[in-house]
Design a protein around this motif. Structure first.
Motif, PDB file in Angstrom:
ATOM      1  N   GLU A 112      69.061  36.158   9.059  1.00  0.00           N
ATOM      2  CA  GLU A 112      69.856  36.193  10.284  1.00  0.00           C
ATOM      3  C   GLU A 112      69.802  37.569  10.947  1.00  0.00           C
ATOM      4  O   GLU A 112      69.884  37.684  12.175  1.00  0.00           O
ATOM      5  N   ALA A 113      69.653  38.617  10.134  1.00  0.00           N
ATOM      6  CA  ALA A 113      69.579  39.967  10.683  1.00  0.00           C
ATOM      7  C   ALA A 113      68.319  40.148  11.510  1.00  0.00           C
ATOM      8  O   ALA A 113      68.339  40.823  12.553  1.00  0.00           O
ATOM      9  N   VAL A 114      67.226  39.541  11.082  1.00  0.00           N
ATOM     10  CA  VAL A 114      65.984  39.617  11.857  1.00  0.00           C
ATOM     11  C   VAL A 114      66.171  38.950  13.215  1.00  0.00           C
ATOM     12  O   VAL A 114      65.789  39.493  14.255  1.00  0.00           O
ATOM     13  N   ILE A 115      66.796  37.798  13.208  1.00  0.00           N
ATOM     14  CA  ILE A 115      67.025  37.072  14.463  1.00  0.00           C
ATOM     15  C   ILE A 115      67.968  37.861  15.367  1.00  0.00           C
ATOM     16  O   ILE A 115      67.748  37.977  16.577  1.00  0.00           O
ATOM     17  N   ALA A 116      69.009  38.439  14.779  1.00  0.00           N
ATOM     18  CA  ALA A 116      69.979  39.200  15.574  1.00  0.00           C
ATOM     19  C   ALA A 116      69.342  40.451  16.177  1.00  0.00           C
ATOM     20  O   ALA A 116      69.647  40.823  17.316  1.00  0.00           O
ATOM     21  N   ASP A 117      68.447  41.086  15.451  1.00  0.00           N
ATOM     22  CA  ASP A 117      67.802  42.311  15.946  1.00  0.00           C
ATOM     23  C   ASP A 117      66.723  42.018  16.980  1.00  0.00           C
ATOM     24  O   ASP A 117      66.359  42.897  17.760  1.00  0.00           O
ATOM     25  N   ASN A 118      66.179  40.795  16.943  1.00  0.00           N
ATOM     26  CA  ASN A 118      65.194  40.366  17.941  1.00  0.00           C
ATOM     27  C   ASN A 118      64.057  41.388  18.112  1.00  0.00           C
ATOM     28  O   ASN A 118      63.912  42.029  19.165  1.00  0.00           O
ATOM     29  N   PRO A 119      63.222  41.560  17.084  1.00  0.00           N
ATOM     30  CA  PRO A 119      62.164  42.573  17.137  1.00  0.00           C
ATOM     31  C   PRO A 119      61.133  42.323  18.235  1.00  0.00           C
ATOM     32  O   PRO A 119      60.858  41.179  18.601  1.00  0.00           O
ATOM     33  N   ASP A 120      60.565  43.418  18.733  1.00  0.00           N
ATOM     34  CA  ASP A 120      59.519  43.337  19.742  1.00  0.00           C
ATOM     35  C   ASP A 120      58.157  43.042  19.121  1.00  0.00           C
ATOM     36  O   ASP A 120      57.273  42.482  19.780  1.00  0.00           O
ATOM     37  N   LEU A 121      57.978  43.466  17.877  1.00  0.00           N
ATOM     38  CA  LEU A 121      56.733  43.230  17.157  1.00  0.00           C
ATOM     39  C   LEU A 121      57.046  42.826  15.723  1.00  0.00           C
ATOM     40  O   LEU A 121      57.998  43.346  15.120  1.00  0.00           O
ATOM     41  N   ILE A 122      56.245  41.910  15.200  1.00  0.00           N
ATOM     42  CA  ILE A 122      56.393  41.466  13.812  1.00  0.00           C
ATOM     43  C   ILE A 122      55.041  41.588  13.122  1.00  0.00           C
ATOM     44  O   ILE A 122      54.021  41.126  13.646  1.00  0.00           O
ATOM     45  N   PHE A 123      55.040  42.217  11.960  1.00  0.00           N
ATOM     46  CA  PHE A 123      53.827  42.338  11.154  1.00  0.00           C
ATOM     47  C   PHE A 123      54.080  41.702   9.794  1.00  0.00           C
ATOM     48  O   PHE A 123      55.023  42.079   9.096  1.00  0.00           O
ATOM     49  N   ILE A 124      53.248  40.731   9.445  1.00  0.00           N
ATOM     50  CA  ILE A 124      53.334  40.099   8.145  1.00  0.00           C
ATOM     51  C   ILE A 124      52.173  40.617   7.299  1.00  0.00           C
ATOM     52  O   ILE A 124      51.010  40.468   7.682  1.00  0.00           O
ATOM     53  N   ALA A 125      52.493  41.248   6.192  1.00  0.00           N
ATOM     54  CA  ALA A 125      51.477  41.878   5.348  1.00  0.00           C
ATOM     55  C   ALA A 125      50.847  40.851   4.414  1.00  0.00           C
ATOM     56  O   ALA A 125      51.535  40.239   3.595  1.00  0.00           O
TER      57      ALA A 125
END
Length: 231
Positions: A112-125
Motif C-alpha cells: 500500500e505504501a508503494v501505491i500511496a507514494d505513486n512512484p514516477d519510475l519503477i525498476f524490478i531487479a
C-alpha cells in the motif's frame, strides 16, 4: 598459516573503495597496468554521470521504487535503502520511496505504501536465477521478449494501473548483479537516463556494457540486461 589476506570492498559503493580495491587486485595478481586502466575507466564514467546531473540542475524530485523480482509479482520482494539499489538512487539524486520505511537496509516495502507514494519510475531487479520460474529474467540468455513477458505481471498488480510509472511507460527490468560491481556505472547510466533524459540523451548504457565485455571480460556480450516494459 602464513597466507596473505587482501580485503577488497565493492559493497560500500564508494568511489574511492571501488578504485582502491581494483588497484589492490591488480597489485596482488601482477596486473597493475590493467587494474589502473580499469580504475580510471570507472572513475571517468562515474564522474561523468555526476557531472551531467549537476549540469542538469542537480537532484531530481522524481520518486523511484526498486524491487527484487525473484519470487514473482504475487510476492513483494525486497526494496533497498542506503545500500545496493538504494545507494545508487541516492547517488543519482532520486527520491527513493523505500527510505524511512524499511526496518533495515533492505526488506519488502508495504504494497500500500508503494501505491500511496505513486512512484514516477519503477525498476524490478531480475537475473538468471535457477529454480525461480516466476522471476524477472535478465542476463546472457534472456531475450527482450522473455524479459518483458516476465516483467508484465508486475505492471498488472492490483492498484498499479493508475501509478504514474505504469501510465508513463516507466516500468523497467534491470539486472540485479549490476548494482555492486566494477561495471555498476552501466546501471547508473541506465537509471540516470530515465531520470534526466536530456542530460543523458547521448549516453547508451547497453553500448557501454557491450564495450566493457569486448575489452575486459572473457565472455562475449549477449542477452538482455536492462530495458523498459514497453519498447
Amino acid at each position: 598459516a602464513g597466507i596473505p589476506i587482501v580485503v577488497i570492498d565493492y559493497n560500500a559503493q564508494l568511489l574511492e573503495r571501488h578504485l582502491s580495491s581494483t588497484r589492490a587486485i591488480g597489485k596482488v595478481m601482477g596486473t597493475e597496468v590493467r587494474a589502473e586502466e580499469l580504475a580510471r575507466l570507472y572513475e571517468r564514467e562515474y564522474n561523468d554521470v555526476l557531472a551531467r546531473i549537476t549540469k542538469a540542475g542537480g537532484a531530481t524530485h522524481k520518486k523511484v521504487y526498486v524491487e527484487l523480482g525473484q519470487a514473482g509479482a504475487d510476492t513483494v520482494g525486497n526494496s533497498y535503502s542506503g545500500t545496493m539499489w538504494g545507494k545508487l538512487l541516492t547517488t543519482l539524486g532520486a527520491v527513493n520511496v523505500a527510505d524511512g520505511k524499511l526496518p533495515g537496509p533492505w526488506g519488502p516495502l508495504n504494497a500500500e505504501a508503494v501505491i500511496a507514494d505513486n512512484p514516477d519510475l519503477i525498476f524490478i531487479a531480475g537475473s538468471s536465477w535457477v529454480n525461480k520460474p516466476k522471476a524477472v529474467k535478465t542476463g546472457y540468455h534472456a531475450t527482450p521478449q522473455t524479459t518483458r513477458a516476465s516483467l508484465q505481471p508486475y505492471a498488472e498488480r492490483a492498484g498499479w494501473s493508475n501509478l504514474t510509472a505504469v501510465k508513463n511507460g516507466e516500468v523497467h527490468a534491470i539486472e540485479h548483479g549490476l548494482c555492486r560491481t566494477l561495471f555498476d556505472f552501466v546501471a547508473l547510466q541506465y537509471i540516470a537516463k530515465r531520470l534526466y533524459p536530456q542530460a543523458f540523451k547521448d549516453v547508451d548504457p547497453e553500448a557501454s556494457f557491450r564495450s566493457y565485455h569486448e575489452k575486459y571480460l572473457p565472455v562475449a556480450y549477449a542477452g538482455t540486461w536492462m530495458l523498459p516494459l514497453k519498447p
